[in-house]
Design a protein around this motif. Structure first.
Motif, PDB file in Angstrom:
ATOM      1  N   LEU A 179      30.950 -20.830 -25.747  1.00  0.00           N
ATOM      2  CA  LEU A 179      30.483 -19.915 -26.785  1.00  0.00           C
ATOM      3  C   LEU A 179      29.968 -20.710 -27.978  1.00  0.00           C
ATOM      4  O   LEU A 179      30.675 -21.550 -28.533  1.00  0.00           O
ATOM      5  N   ASN A 238      27.839 -20.267 -31.800  1.00  0.00           N
ATOM      6  CA  ASN A 238      27.339 -19.391 -32.853  1.00  0.00           C
ATOM      7  C   ASN A 238      25.939 -19.859 -33.223  1.00  0.00           C
ATOM      8  O   ASN A 238      25.760 -20.977 -33.718  1.00  0.00           O
ATOM      9  N   LEU A 254      31.675  -7.696 -29.927  1.00  0.00           N
ATOM     10  CA  LEU A 254      31.035  -8.746 -30.715  1.00  0.00           C
ATOM     11  C   LEU A 254      30.470  -8.180 -32.002  1.00  0.00           C
ATOM     12  O   LEU A 254      29.886  -7.094 -32.009  1.00  0.00           O
ATOM     13  N   TYR A 283      24.424 -15.150 -30.098  1.00  0.00           N
ATOM     14  CA  TYR A 283      25.405 -15.981 -29.405  1.00  0.00           C
ATOM     15  C   TYR A 283      24.748 -16.699 -28.237  1.00  0.00           C
ATOM     16  O   TYR A 283      23.821 -16.183 -27.621  1.00  0.00           O
TER      17      TYR A 283
END
Length: 521
Positions: A338, A340, A388, A393
């Motif tokens: 993951l 950002n 989310l 993402y």
């Protein structure tokens, strides 16, 4: 940083002013102009109604320095002191009356904050005291869903959380890299083990504290007492601070395992740089069941997908179906890469548990992209639901693994055959006895540091770092007395330097004094 910079520069500015430079007045006017520019054109994070009064104080200060050589020095210093006192006094008065409220409001707020759960709460302390009064041995306590990471420090017990800036590198690695335990996105804290039972047991967790209204019930624990809104559980399969491994794997083999396999290995074999005489453990015995893999069959809501990039709109969610209908004791671990891709923070909610991923531009963002979450509350249609916050993402390498508790009890019982007994400890030492049935490695769930000094049967013994973080001592078959003592690394060397420095200062002082006496004669 601006205030610190001005504080440093001010001392040099005053020294420069003493020289009565012909450019002094020009510099003062320039500083004043820069100050006004900053005040009126730089956005303030808070609209303070008394900023204009501070401008008056600063203007008076500039005026006093402009008259520096036209008034007497005593009067000049007197004016400087008066302006400083008035400015500081006014600023504090307005802060405490306008911003923070009257003293009674502040007192009530302070008492409420520092007597709440996690600080100085009497009900919480009674829970800890109940455990400590009934069990004086050496163990750790897991406080479920703690709201203050330094509760072990506040309440004086051995726990699994800390919030500080001096966390050792190997402890950092254990939580966030080696075993990839879900933690807050911060380099300055760690908090619990995400309910991963194998790790909790290996690190001598003996008691669990859970809020009475919490649906979580630790596996393999017996409820002892319900006190002050908490349930106190005791581990039926408790392992002490030390136990023997007779098998090992190399670091290279360990790095090829997934999180489930690594957890299981913690109760079966050591991870070492060199296996040496230790029997090599067959990692094929570690069972990791794959429940789901990839992103092809997930359900996306309010999300735009472009390759591995997911743009979330309001009320966005990812739903991962689990087809395994068999209900058995164990842990479901969600793995993902993951990132950002936005400039702000992103929030995830995984089956009711929140996780924050800060922007990479945030200095408190931990540099990490691979995560593992122990997913709770799967009773709802056997579904993992990831909510989310709006943002962009990068999500890939999604995998759901299952860690069965089927062999958990047998693994613990095997290790208990050669556990460290008669343990005594204080702030910087630990002693115990162990009966080694087969030569191997004594694992001590104490973070490795060069400051430790270990003796086996009264003789100094080498030790090594095992499982990426902890202490390991190789022992032959037989009964052994173990003692370990901690001295801060380089403490003796730094003490010697301090002593010699002090002696040097005295010698130099005496020499100078002697020369001064001779010159005066």
């Amino acid at each position: 940083m601006l205030i610190f910079t001005c504080g440093v520069v001010a001392a040099y500015a005053i020294d420069f002013d003493k020289k009565n430079s012909k450019y002094r007045n020009f510099y003062l006017v320039l500083i004043f102009a820069a100050f006004l520019l900053y005040v009126f054109y730089v956005p303030s994070p808070k609209d303070l109604p008394y900023d204009k009064i501070q401008i008056v104080f600063f203007t008076a200060l500039i005026g006093i320095f402009l008259l520096r050589f036209k008034i007497k020095q005593v009067f000049f210093l007197f004016c400087i002191i008066i302006v400083a006192i008035c400015s500081i006094g006014y600023n504090n008065f307005m802060m405490f009356t306008q911003d923070l409220g009257d003293y009674q409001t502040q007192k009530a707020s302070t008492l409420q904050t520092f007597s709440g759960s996690g600080y100085d709460n009497e009900a919480d302390k009674q829970v800890i005291q109940y455990i400590q009064q009934s069990d004086s041995s050496f163990y750790r306590i897991m406080w479920n869903q703690i709201n203050k990471e330094n509760i072990p420090l506040y309440y004086n017990y051995n726990g699994f959380s800390s919030y500080q800036s001096l966390i050792p590198n190997n402890v950092h690695s254990f939580f966030k890299e080696t075993y990839n335990i879900a933690q807050m996105d911060s380099p300055s804290r760690y908090s619990n083990l995400d309910h991963r039972l194998y790790l909790e047991t290996a690190l001598m967790n003996k008691y669990y504290i859970v809020r009475s209204g919490d649906s979580f019930s630790p596996y393999g624990f017996t409820l002892l007492k319900e006190l002050n809104g908490y349930k106190i559980y005791k581990n039926d399969h408790y392992l002490p601070v030390g136990f023997m491994y007779d098998q090992a794997v190399s670091v290279e083999q360990f790095n090829q395992l997934d999180e489930v396999q690594k957890d299981q290995l913690m109760l079966q074999a050591a991870v070492v740089e060199q296996t040496g005489s230790l029997e090599k453990f067959n990692t094929k015995k570690l069972r990791s069941e794959v429940l789901f893999k990839g992103m092809d069959n997930v359900k996306l809501e309010n999300i735009d997908k472009n390759g591995d990039v997911y743009t979330a709109r309001p009320n966005a969610s990812i739903q991962i179906p689990l087809n395994n209908k068999q209900v058995k004791a164990g842990e479901t671990i969600l793995k993902m890469n993951l990132k950002n891709l936005t400039t702000g923070s992103l929030m995830l909610n995984i089956n009711g548990t929140n996780f924050e991923k800060r922007s990479v531009n945030n200095i408190y963002s931990y540099p990490k992209d691979n995560y593992a979450f122990n997913v709770q509350n799967l009773q709802n249609n056997r579904m993992i639901n990831i909510s989310l916050s709006p943002g962009q993402y990068s999500i890939k390498d999604v995998e759901v693994l299952f860690n069965s508790y089927e062999k958990y009890t047998d693994s613990v019982n095997e290790l208990k055959q050669s556990e460290l007994k008669n343990v005594h400890y204080d702030e910087n030492s630990l002693q115990g006895k162990v009966n080694v049935r087969k030569s191997g490695l004594l694992f001590l769930s104490v973070p490795y540091s060069k400051g430790w000094h270990i003796k086996v049967d009264g003789k100094d013994t080498d030790f090594e770092q095992v499982n990426g973080t902890f202490i390991g001592v190789r022992l032959p078959k037989g009964k052994h007395d173990i003692s370990m003592h901690y001295v801060t690394p380089y403490f003796k060397e730094s003490t010697a330097i301090s002593i010699f420095t002090a002696i040097g200062i005295v010698v130099v002082y005496l020499i100078k004094r002697r020369k001064k006496v001779k010159s005066s004669n």
